[in-house]
Design a protein around this motif. Structure first.
Motif, PDB file in Angstrom:
ATOM      1  N   ARG A  58     -45.524  29.418  -9.143  1.00 38.40           N
ATOM      2  CA  ARG A  58     -44.550  28.338  -8.981  1.00 38.40           C
ATOM      3  C   ARG A  58     -43.258  28.720  -9.649  1.00 38.40           C
ATOM      4  N   GLU A  61     -40.260  24.044 -10.973  1.00 39.56           N
ATOM      5  CA  GLU A  61     -41.074  22.920 -11.413  1.00 39.56           C
ATOM      6  C   GLU A  61     -40.475  21.615 -10.916  1.00 39.56           C
ATOM      7  N   ASN A  62     -41.332  20.639 -10.629  1.00 37.57           N
ATOM      8  CA  ASN A  62     -40.933  19.295 -10.205  1.00 37.57           C
ATOM      9  C   ASN A  62     -40.038  19.288  -8.978  1.00 37.57           C
TER      10      ASN A  62
END
Ligand SMILES: [Zn+2]
Length: 63
Positions: A58, A61-62
């Motif tokens: 990833r 993030e978010n």
């Protein structure tokens, strides 16, 4: 398995060009991924991709 657009996936089986990381461009029934080595784009059914994933990376993030 939680995979989102913008993630990178590391595959068990590398692309013929030698790279084993792919950028996720589209998710759904079919995934569209782009090889980080040669830029080749490919669409594959989710089930097939999940079987070949070693790791999800990833980057955002978010997102
Ligand atoms: Zn490639």
């Amino acid at each position: 398995m939680d995979i989102r657009v913008g993630d990178r996936i590391q595959t068990k089986k590398p692309h013929p060009c030698g790279a084993s990381q792919f950028e996720v461009l589209r998710v759904g029934m079919d995934f569209k991924i782009r090889c980080t080595g040669c830029g080749h784009e490919v669409m594959l059914p989710r089930a097939k991709i999940e079987k070949n994933i070693k790791k999800v990376i990833r980057l955002q993030e978010n997102a």
